[in-house]
Design an enzyme around this catalytic site. Sequence first.
Site, PDB file in Angstrom:
ATOM      1  N   ASN A   1       0.799  -1.232   0.000  1.00 46.70           N
ATOM      2  CA  ASN A   1       0.000   0.000   0.000  1.00 46.70           C
ATOM      3  C   ASN A   1       0.834   1.287   0.000  1.00 46.70           C
ATOM      4  O   ASN A   1       0.362   2.333  -0.424  1.00 46.70           O
ATOM      5  CB  ASN A   1      -0.902  -0.043   1.252  1.00 46.70           C
ATOM      6  CG  ASN A   1      -1.644   1.241   1.501  1.00 46.70           C
ATOM      7  OD1 ASN A   1      -2.540   1.596   0.742  1.00 46.70           O
ATOM      8  ND2 ASN A   1      -1.266   1.953   2.544  1.00 46.70           N
TER       9      ASN A   1
ATOM     10  N   TYR B   1       4.244   9.304 -10.653  1.00 47.12           N
ATOM     11  CA  TYR B   1       3.392   8.404  -9.865  1.00 47.12           C
ATOM     12  C   TYR B   1       2.650   7.427 -10.764  1.00 47.12           C
ATOM     13  O   TYR B   1       2.595   6.216 -10.515  1.00 47.12           O
ATOM     14  CB  TYR B   1       2.428   9.280  -9.070  1.00 47.12           C
ATOM     15  CG  TYR B   1       1.296   8.567  -8.372  1.00 47.12           C
ATOM     16  CD1 TYR B   1       1.485   7.991  -7.118  1.00 47.12           C
ATOM     17  CD2 TYR B   1       0.028   8.484  -8.949  1.00 47.12           C
ATOM     18  CE1 TYR B   1       0.434   7.351  -6.461  1.00 47.12           C
ATOM     19  CE2 TYR B   1      -1.024   7.852  -8.301  1.00 47.12           C
ATOM     20  CZ  TYR B   1      -0.813   7.292  -7.058  1.00 47.12           C
ATOM     21  OH  TYR B   1      -1.854   6.655  -6.416  1.00 47.12           O
TER      22      TYR B   1
ATOM     23  N   ALA C   1       3.400   6.441 -13.726  1.00 51.74           N
ATOM     24  CA  ALA C   1       4.307   5.440 -14.319  1.00 51.74           C
ATOM     25  C   ALA C   1       4.483   4.254 -13.374  1.00 51.74           C
ATOM     26  O   ALA C   1       4.468   3.091 -13.796  1.00 51.74           O
ATOM     27  CB  ALA C   1       5.652   6.088 -14.627  1.00 51.74           C
TER      28      ALA C   1
ATOM     29  N   ASP D   1     -10.051  10.445   0.328  1.00 53.38           N
ATOM     30  CA  ASP D   1      -9.828  11.634   1.163  1.00 53.38           C
ATOM     31  C   ASP D   1      -8.722  11.498   2.207  1.00 53.38           C
ATOM     32  O   ASP D   1      -8.876  11.912   3.353  1.00 53.38           O
ATOM     33  CB  ASP D   1     -11.140  12.054   1.843  1.00 53.38           C
ATOM     34  CG  ASP D   1     -11.610  11.035   2.891  1.00 53.38           C
ATOM     35  OD1 ASP D   1     -10.972   9.974   3.046  1.00 53.38           O
ATOM     36  OD2 ASP D   1     -12.619  11.302   3.555  1.00 53.38           O
TER      37      ASP D   1
HETATM   38  N1  NDP Z   1      -5.423   9.015  -1.694  1.00 52.05           N
HETATM   39  C1  NDP Z   1      -5.809   8.870  -2.957  1.00 52.05           C
HETATM   40  O1  NDP Z   1      -6.523   9.709  -3.553  1.00 52.05           O
HETATM   41  C2  NDP Z   1      -5.409   7.643  -3.697  1.00 52.05           C
HETATM   42  C3  NDP Z   1      -4.534   6.714  -3.157  1.00 52.05           C
HETATM   43  N2  NDP Z   1      -4.232   5.587  -3.874  1.00 52.05           N
HETATM   44  C4  NDP Z   1      -3.299   4.608  -3.358  1.00 52.05           C
HETATM   45  O2  NDP Z   1      -3.632   4.247  -2.026  1.00 52.05           O
HETATM   46  C5  NDP Z   1      -2.441   3.925  -1.308  1.00 52.05           C
HETATM   47  C6  NDP Z   1      -2.382   4.738  -0.029  1.00 52.05           C
HETATM   48  O3  NDP Z   1      -2.405   6.110  -0.397  1.00 52.05           O
HETATM   49  P1  NDP Z   1      -2.414   7.282   0.697  1.00 52.05           P
HETATM   50  O4  NDP Z   1      -2.684   6.718   2.027  1.00 52.05           O
HETATM   51  O5  NDP Z   1      -3.254   8.366   0.147  1.00 52.05           O
HETATM   52  O6  NDP Z   1      -0.887   7.710   0.693  1.00 52.05           O
HETATM   53  P2  NDP Z   1      -0.107   8.569   1.788  1.00 52.05           P
HETATM   54  O7  NDP Z   1       0.847   9.428   1.041  1.00 52.05           O
HETATM   55  O8  NDP Z   1      -1.083   9.201   2.707  1.00 52.05           O
HETATM   56  O9  NDP Z   1       0.683   7.472   2.645  1.00 52.05           O
HETATM   57  C7  NDP Z   1       1.799   6.827   2.122  1.00 52.05           C
HETATM   58  C8  NDP Z   1       2.413   5.903   3.171  1.00 52.05           C
HETATM   59  O10 NDP Z   1       3.572   5.287   2.634  1.00 52.05           O
HETATM   60  C9  NDP Z   1       4.638   5.467   3.548  1.00 52.05           C
HETATM   61  N3  NDP Z   1       5.924   5.608   2.845  1.00 52.05           N
HETATM   62  C10 NDP Z   1       6.286   6.573   1.991  1.00 52.05           C
HETATM   63  N4  NDP Z   1       7.560   6.384   1.573  1.00 52.05           N
HETATM   64  C11 NDP Z   1       7.993   5.272   2.200  1.00 52.05           C
HETATM   65  C12 NDP Z   1       9.225   4.581   2.203  1.00 52.05           C
HETATM   66  N5  NDP Z   1      10.246   4.961   1.457  1.00 52.05           N
HETATM   67  N6  NDP Z   1       9.333   3.481   2.977  1.00 52.05           N
HETATM   68  C13 NDP Z   1       8.278   3.079   3.727  1.00 52.05           C
HETATM   69  N7  NDP Z   1       7.097   3.701   3.774  1.00 52.05           N
HETATM   70  C14 NDP Z   1       6.955   4.788   3.010  1.00 52.05           C
HETATM   71  C15 NDP Z   1       4.317   6.753   4.276  1.00 52.05           C
HETATM   72  O11 NDP Z   1       5.002   6.796   5.485  1.00 52.05           O
HETATM   73  P3  NDP Z   1       5.263   8.238   6.238  1.00 52.05           P
HETATM   74  O12 NDP Z   1       3.901   8.718   6.634  1.00 52.05           O
HETATM   75  O13 NDP Z   1       6.118   7.862   7.373  1.00 52.05           O
HETATM   76  O14 NDP Z   1       5.919   9.101   5.219  1.00 52.05           O
HETATM   77  C16 NDP Z   1       2.839   6.616   4.441  1.00 52.05           C
HETATM   78  O15 NDP Z   1       2.587   5.779   5.544  1.00 52.05           O
HETATM   79  C17 NDP Z   1      -1.284   4.206  -2.253  1.00 52.05           C
HETATM   80  O16 NDP Z   1      -0.859   3.021  -2.890  1.00 52.05           O
HETATM   81  C18 NDP Z   1      -1.895   5.155  -3.279  1.00 52.05           C
HETATM   82  O17 NDP Z   1      -1.244   5.092  -4.514  1.00 52.05           O
HETATM   83  C19 NDP Z   1      -4.782   5.350  -5.099  1.00 52.05           C
HETATM   84  C20 NDP Z   1      -5.642   6.242  -5.652  1.00 52.05           C
HETATM   85  C21 NDP Z   1      -6.020   7.471  -5.013  1.00 52.05           C
HETATM   86  C1  0GV Z   2     -12.548   9.341 -14.876  1.00 49.23           C
HETATM   87  C2  0GV Z   2     -12.570  10.271 -13.739  1.00 49.23           C
HETATM   88  C3  0GV Z   2     -13.934  10.589 -13.312  1.00 49.23           C
HETATM   89  C4  0GV Z   2     -11.799   9.698 -12.573  1.00 49.23           C
HETATM   90  C5  0GV Z   2     -10.654  10.601 -12.240  1.00 49.23           C
HETATM   91  C6  0GV Z   2      -9.967  10.154 -11.010  1.00 49.23           C
HETATM   92  C7  0GV Z   2      -8.675  10.932 -10.791  1.00 49.23           C
HETATM   93  C8  0GV Z   2      -8.910  12.396 -10.793  1.00 49.23           C
HETATM   94  C9  0GV Z   2      -7.999  10.437  -9.535  1.00 49.23           C
HETATM   95  C10 0GV Z   2      -7.654   8.942  -9.697  1.00 49.23           C
HETATM   96  C11 0GV Z   2      -6.373   8.709  -8.957  1.00 49.23           C
HETATM   97  C12 0GV Z   2      -6.098   9.952  -8.221  1.00 49.23           C
HETATM   98  C13 0GV Z   2      -4.698  10.301  -7.730  1.00 49.23           C
HETATM   99  C14 0GV Z   2      -3.987   9.189  -7.056  1.00 49.23           C
HETATM  100  O1  0GV Z   2      -4.078   8.051  -7.430  1.00 49.23           O
HETATM  101  C15 0GV Z   2      -3.105   9.484  -5.979  1.00 49.23           C
HETATM  102  C16 0GV Z   2      -2.761  10.734  -5.668  1.00 49.23           C
HETATM  103  C17 0GV Z   2      -1.612  10.924  -4.754  1.00 49.23           C
HETATM  104  C18 0GV Z   2      -1.874  11.977  -3.772  1.00 49.23           C
HETATM  105  O2  0GV Z   2      -0.794  12.238  -2.912  1.00 49.23           O
HETATM  106  C19 0GV Z   2      -2.298  13.233  -4.489  1.00 49.23           C
HETATM  107  C20 0GV Z   2      -3.591  12.980  -5.213  1.00 49.23           C
HETATM  108  C21 0GV Z   2      -3.446  11.918  -6.237  1.00 49.23           C
HETATM  109  C22 0GV Z   2      -2.603  12.498  -7.324  1.00 49.23           C
HETATM  110  C23 0GV Z   2      -4.814  11.522  -6.830  1.00 49.23           C
HETATM  111  C24 0GV Z   2      -5.463  12.677  -7.609  1.00 49.23           C
HETATM  112  C25 0GV Z   2      -6.771  12.272  -8.251  1.00 49.23           C
HETATM  113  C26 0GV Z   2      -6.653  11.045  -9.103  1.00 49.23           C
HETATM  114  C27 0GV Z   2      -5.774  11.343 -10.300  1.00 49.23           C
END
Ligand code: NDP
Ligand code: 0GV
Length: 340
Positions: free
Chosen positions: A166, A230, A232, A266
């Site tokens: 995750n 990201y 990629a 969120d």
């Molecule tokens: N939030 C969103 O809108 C979306 C999220 N996702 C996916 O959901 C998952 C969780 O996202 P989200 O909770 O928002 O991400 P966050 O950025 O809130 O959390 C990321 C976590 O990864 C940890 N981390 C970062 N770098 C390292 C490292 N080098 N080694 C170990 N741990 C590390 C961070 O630790 P620390 O806090 O200590 O830095 C933190 O606990 C991800 O895979 C993301 O891609 C997918 C789509 C949308």
């Molecule tokens: C077809 C559309 C209705 C759906 C669009 C959904 C788009 C807008 C959604 C899908 C995945 C989402 C991004 C994501 O995966 C993770 C992160 C990392 C975080 O630190 C900052 C926000 C960010 C960039 C999200 C931004 C919003 C994204 C692009």
Amino acid sequence: MLPRAPACIEIALLQARIARPVMFELLREVHVSICTGCSHTPSFHCSDLSAPAHPTHAIPAQTAPIRSQIALGHAFTKGINFKGSLRGSQKPCSEVWGLGCVLVSSAPSLQGLMRHVASQVVERCRALGASSARLVSGSMEDMATTRQLVEVAEAELGGLDMLILNHVGKSYFNYFDGDVGHVQKLLDINFLSYVAMTVSALPMLKRSGGSIVVVSSMAGKVGFPFTVPYSATKFALDGFFSSLRQEFSIQSVNVSITLCILGFIDTENAMRAAADVLLMSPAPKEECALEIIKGGTLRQREVYYRYASTKLPLLLRDWAAELLDLLVRQRYRPERLRAA
Ligand SMILES: NC(=O)C1=CN([C@@H]2O[C@H](COP(=O)(O)OP(=O)(O)OC[C@H]3O[C@@H](n4cnc5c(N)ncnc54)[C@H](OP(=O)(O)O)[C@@H]3O)[C@@H](O)[C@H]2O)C=CC1
Ligand SMILES: CC(C)CCC[C@@H](C)[C@H]1CC[C@H]2[C@@H]3C(=O)C=C4C[C@@H](O)CC[C@]4(C)[C@H]3CC[C@]12C
């Protein structure tokens, strides 16, 4: 108290605050898991521990989070909500009975006071009745750390049912800035470490007929603006794990792979980075966590959350890619991007 069956665990993930009865039901059969990057949940801040119930384990107030806990254990009736469980130090210790945990702390935060605090946290877990508690220092881009984590999990718990991948490294939400080094670093953290964890954990997962849960994004299926590095890394996950799933099938390897396609959620970091720019409302992280756990437990191929804003646009992608691109761009306000 739950029976401790071999190679079976309870786990929780992300915002395990959601746990409670539903999760309990779901995870009845899952006994041990590793969950990486549990920030929007348990990214517990040591300040949470500043009012210890056990004076002998007083922990200094400190606001820096401990990076990426891996929670392994037996306390999911409460969810492995680290925050809750450790705050539970003010509640009866039975709240955290049997909790096993491995904390991973990043190298920088292991300097000085943080290291001291981290080891105090481990002590606290033990004092509260944790079945096991260990601290591994390192960062997920370091392949030795990923191996060590799995080794520690094996030594402490003797088996693994679920590996939930995750964590994501920090990136920027803006136009691609041409920094190749950043793309490389992000690939190490978001992609290669997932591969390394999978390779290390596979023998245990094969023994238990376990599951790998890979948390990805719509940005790993469709090109969105402002998340080039990201995106990629997330596309790479699809390639690797979808291909591996095919091989498991041919070889009759009984390990499921669930790829989670998430829309906007969120979490704190996501809101801070993108909420101003995106014309869409984020989905709640708690429900998201539950859907991820559900999908993994049910051994689904892919999880779509929320379904309507992920699965439906993906259908459009394959029939009318340019239309989808246009619809997506209409939901962005680039003029609101912060200056890089
Ligand atoms: N939030 C969103 O809108 C979306 C999220 N996702 C996916 O959901 C998952 C969780 O996202 P989200 O909770 O928002 O991400 P966050 O950025 O809130 O959390 C990321 C976590 O990864 C940890 N981390 C970062 N770098 C390292 C490292 N080098 N080694 C170990 N741990 C590390 C961070 O630790 P620390 O806090 O200590 O830095 C933190 O606990 C991800 O895979 C993301 O891609 C997918 C789509 C949308
Ligand atoms: C077809 C559309 C209705 C759906 C669009 C959904 C788009 C807008 C959604 C899908 C995945 C989402 C991004 C994501 O995966 C993770 C992160 C990392 C975080 O630190 C900052 C926000 C960010 C960039 C999200 C931004 C919003 C994204 C692009």
